[in-house]
Scaffold this active site. Structure first.
Site, PDB file in Angstrom:
ATOM      1  CG  ASP A 167       0.687 -14.687   5.360  1.00 17.40           C
ATOM      2  OD1 ASP A 167      -0.079 -13.889   4.791  1.00 17.40           O
ATOM      3  OD2 ASP A 167       0.724 -14.825   6.598  1.00 17.40           O
ATOM      4  CB  SER A 168       2.241 -12.414  -0.529  1.00 16.57           C
ATOM      5  OG  SER A 168       1.156 -12.816  -1.347  1.00 16.57           O
ATOM      6  CB  THR A 169       0.605  -7.514   0.295  1.00 13.24           C
ATOM      7  OG1 THR A 169       1.763  -7.498  -0.537  1.00 13.24           O
ATOM      8  CG2 THR A 169       1.022  -7.213   1.708  1.00 13.24           C
ATOM      9  CG  ASP A 170      -3.978  -7.473  -2.391  1.00 15.74           C
ATOM     10  OD1 ASP A 170      -4.368  -8.633  -2.180  1.00 15.74           O
ATOM     11  OD2 ASP A 170      -4.452  -6.470  -1.824  1.00 15.74           O
ATOM     12  CD  GLU A 174       7.241  -8.722   5.815  1.00 15.92           C
ATOM     13  OE1 GLU A 174       6.283  -9.524   5.871  1.00 15.92           O
ATOM     14  OE2 GLU A 174       7.268  -7.727   5.070  1.00 15.92           O
ATOM     15  CD  GLN A 218       4.358  -2.767   3.110  1.00 11.38           C
ATOM     16  OE1 GLN A 218       3.551  -3.121   2.266  1.00 11.38           O
ATOM     17  NE2 GLN A 218       5.073  -3.631   3.811  1.00 11.38           N
ATOM     18  N   PRO A 241       4.721  -4.112  -2.861  1.00 14.62           N
ATOM     19  CG  PRO A 241       5.190  -3.702  -0.617  1.00 14.62           C
ATOM     20  CD  PRO A 241       4.279  -3.317  -1.720  1.00 14.62           C
ATOM     21  CG  HIS A 293      -2.814 -16.206  10.628  1.00 18.19           C
ATOM     22  ND1 HIS A 293      -3.249 -15.074  11.296  1.00 18.19           N
ATOM     23  CD2 HIS A 293      -1.970 -15.768   9.662  1.00 18.19           C
ATOM     24  CE1 HIS A 293      -2.684 -13.998  10.742  1.00 18.19           C
ATOM     25  NE2 HIS A 293      -1.911 -14.397   9.761  1.00 18.19           N
TER      26      HIS A 293
END
Lengths: 492, 283
Positions: free
Chosen positions: B155-158, B106, B31, B162, B62
């Protein structure tokens, strides 16, 4: 027809696509078909497909050539494809590889002529026998007992068939099979040519053999006379586009005859979307094919390794090669046997789609097949592996009671054409044992007939049909859409 | 001269902040990674154009993704964190002395590198000796684990880009398998407000519900996220997030927080009617 090749175009060109671009830029006023006139006639159609696509959807005209009689850009594109595939000539096919296979059979055989073929051919081949009246000499392809899949053609079996039917006109070979099994093409060509028979290769799943490194031998490289290649399957063109190749062994006269046979069944309004997609796919294959298929093999190898680690699944590889009926294996194929988790392939296929949103190519009774290409990413490969792990954890059963699939050797009583056009009557399938079938039954995919016109219906076939239905296989081919009744030949 | 960073919250809604300068801009294997110094929000981490965290409001995210499960089961010892490259989730986890092991997976090592160098506010505890960093695909990592973790935090992105595979049924199923019999899964659960986010939220909930006995969502207010109304998911093999809330034990730990408290814990599981409807909540 002018046979000279246009030396101004190279593999870096896509003559049809380039001509279409030029044509659109010329803003020619449309008083010809198609009636949507570049999409202006129907806003919904344009919104759905996009403006560009509808503008390219045009009819044959002088600057765009004509597929029925190619003299300019289509000829150039076909010549470039012939060069890329190492063939003498190439025909673009827009009615599916089905049409390419039927053209091969109909070019090689007239009514009453014999053709040697394995029984596990695609229905398109047997359909062509119904159309042209040729008579099949079937070769039992043999079964890998562990996997329950049909194998390639053994050279010994072919030699025997030739000896028994020296008047046969041609041999049709399925190479590779859907599962990735390859036969010894070079040897088969040698034996066939020695006996004046043509070698026709249904190479629907073999586009990559022409471009990848360390691939099984392609039909053209093996010296076959004709090959039907589904570029849309692993070569990247649009669905339904295909090519028919003629090898160096056939003469110009025969090539012109093939063109006539094609025109018996090909649309006279050939789609430029399909033809341009063949043209661009050929260019990409020529320029980047080696790299693309290297990546494909890497993906497939990785997936096989990880899936075999899960246990219960068997993603087979080159170890099944036996030098005869499994002469070689296509490593881009991800075929997975599911028996040991107690689920039929078709059940795993359904769970993958319904529960995990993963669509694979097909599931049969014992196996699933995932098509891998350079268009994949590791993320999707991981999803497939993880979903298989979950299916094993949640759904696996005791494998006892799984159908022990065996090849059902058909007894051909009447030629397919005669059976198909004879007087028939409809009877319930369960009361049809002993009668002669007047139609097909096949499980789709893979579309290989369980029963073809002219073959004797047996208890074994009926119980296979029942089991396939129970496991959720999509059965088709009979006039009765529910496959409860079958048309049988009325014997006089 | 004015510099502005703009994120499209929908194709018709934009969110902009004035920035002083761009500190990082690079393309990783996965990304595009940008870090801005902004006037209002401090440093801002942006992945593929989408805002991930700001120094000013990251504490809300958090604290809520970590302290909610920890207050339900304060005996959690072994934690798997998936995504979370900025380090903020790990920072909150390291505040619990009884946590023995934190595995963080990650996919993009570059994100961790960038945050360690430029956003120490969140990345400061990634060097804690209990933390093991793995740079690989979360789905692949979790697939090989059985009966191992007390808590998994996603705890991810959309669900595009990825992080896409972290919103699939096969991922949640493999998390179930990787958790112990009293394990808890907490995940970034998108938002109910704008249509596309709401669809992602619905799909995630539907899938989690089909895998875990307990599947609830809780809400949190994050000013820089689209609509500001964001959800987390709480799924478990046996704990109910309110019935099993251990207020006494958690308050005894005396962890100082800026957003979380045990009253808010209970309140955050009370969700608006339109969200209940979207999730078929009471059925």
């Amino acid at each position: 027809m002018d046979k000279r090749r246009n030396t101004e175009v190279t593999q870096n060109n896509a003559p049809i696509a380039e001509a279409l671009d030029k044509h659109i830029n010329n803003r020619v006023v449309r008083f010809d078909v198609p009636g949507h006139k570049g999409g202006r006639g129907d806003k919904e159609l344009t919104d759905f497909f996009g403006e560009r696509l509808l503008k390219i959807d045009v009819n044959s005209m002088k600057n765009l050539d004509n597929l029925s009689h190619p003299v300019s850009v289509i000829k150039d594109a076909q010549d470039l494809a012939a060069e890329a595939f190492g063939a003498k000539d190439c025909f673009f096919i827009v009615n599916g590889t089905t049409q390419a296979v039927q053209t091969m059979v109909m070019s090689a055989c007239k009514a009453g002529d014999k053709i040697i073929m394995p029984r596990n051919v695609h229905k398109s081949a047997i359909n062509s026998l119904v159309v042209c009246g040729a008579v099949p000499v079937y070769i039992n392809p043999g079964i890998n007992k562990r996997l329950g899949i049909a194998l390639g053609m053994s050279v010994k079996d072919i030699e025997k068939a030739i000896e028994e039917h020296p008047d046969a006109k041609a041999i049709l070979i399925n190479n590779p099979t859907y599962y990735g099994i390859c036969s010894d093409l070079e040897k088969i060509v040698e034996v066939a040519h020695k006996n004046n028979m043509l070698v026709l290769v249904d190479e629907a799943h073999g586009t990559h053999f022409y471009f990848g490194d360390n691939m099984p031998v392609s039909a053209m490289a093996a010296g076959a006379d004709m090959a039907a290649v589904s570029i849309h399957k692993t070569g990247g063109s649009l669905t339904q586009s295909s090519i028919l190749l003629c090898g160096e062994s056939v003469d110009d006269n025969f090539v012109d005859y093939v063109r006539q046979i094609i025109s018996l069944t090909q649309s006279t309004s050939a789609s430029y979307l399909l033809m341009a997609s063949l043209d661009i796919a050929r260019k990409s294959l020529s320029l980047y094919g080696k790299e693309m298929f290297k990546k494909t093999v890497e993906f497939a190898e990785y997936a096989r390794g990880e899936i075999n680690k899960l246990g219960g699944y068997y993603a087979y590889d080159e170890e099944i090669i036996d030098g005869d009926a499994v002469f070689n294996f296509d490593k881009t194929k991800l075929s997975i046997n599911t028996r040991d988790i107690g689920l039929a392939g078709i059940e795993v296929y359904d769970i993958l789609r319904d529960e995990y949103g993963i669509q694979i190519e097909f599931g049969d009774l014992g196996n699933i097949l995932a098509i891998i290409s350079a268009g994949d990413r590791y993320m999707e490969i991981e999803r497939l592996i993880s979903a298989l792990a979950e299916i094993k954890r949640i759904y696996s059963k005791d494998p006892v009671g799984m159908f022990d699939h065996d090849y059902i050797n058909p007894e051909v009583i009447v030629a397919p054409q005669k059976a198909f056009y004879s007087s028939k009557k409809s009877v319930p399938i369960h009361e049809s044992s002993g009668k002669i079938s007047g139609e097909f039954i096949m499980a789709y995919p893979p579309g290989i007939p369980v029963l073809a016109p002219g073959e004797k219906i047996t208890d074994e076939i009926i119980s296979y049909v029942d089991y396939a239905k129970e496991k959720g296989s999509l059965l088709m081919g009979t006039q009765d859409m529910d496959v409860e009744n079958i048309n049988v030949v009325v014997e006089e | 001269m004015e510099l502005w960073y703009t994120e499209e919250h929908t194709s018709n809604v934009k969110f902009s902040m004035k920035v002083d300068k761009q500190i990082v801009s690079l393309q990783s294997d996965f990304q595009r990674i940008d870090v801005f110094e902004s006037y209002e929000f401090g440093k801002v981490l942006v992945l593929d154009g989408f805002l991930m965290i700001t120094e000013k409001d990251e504490f809300i995210y958090h604290e809520m993704i970590v302290h909610v499960p920890m207050a339900v089961n304060p005996n959690i010892k072994k934690v798997l964190v998936i995504g979370a490259g900025d380090g903020g989730t790990v920072r909150e986890l390291t505040r619990y002395n009884n946590i023995e092991q934190i595995d963080m997976v990650e996919i993009d090592e570059k994100v961790v590198e960038v945050c360690k160098e430029h956003i120490p506010q969140t990345a400061c505890k990634l060097t804690d000796e209990r933390v093991n960093l793995y740079f690989e695909d979360g789905l692949k990592f979790v697939r090989t684990k059985h009966d191992e973790y007390d808590l998994i935090i996603v705890d991810s992105t959309d669900p595009f880009g990825p992080g896409e595979d972290l919103f699939t049924k096969e991922f949640y199923g493999n998390c179930f398998k990787a958790l112990k019999e009293d394990g808890i899964l907490v995940n970034q659960h998108e938002s109910p407000y704008y249509t596309n986010d709401a669809i992602a939220m619905q799909r995630a909930h539907e899938k989690i519900k089909s895998v875990f006995e307990v599947a609830r969502v809780y809400q949190v207010h994050i000013p820089t996220y689209p609509s500001g109304h964001w959800m987390f998911g709480f799924a478990s093999k046996k704990y109910d997030p309110i019935k099993h809330l251990n207020e006494e034990a958690w308050n005894f730990l005396n962890i100082k927080t800026k957003y979380y408290n045990t009253d808010l814990h209970k309140g955050s599981f009370a969700i608006p009617n339109y969200v209940k409807e979207l999730l078929n909540y009471d059925k």
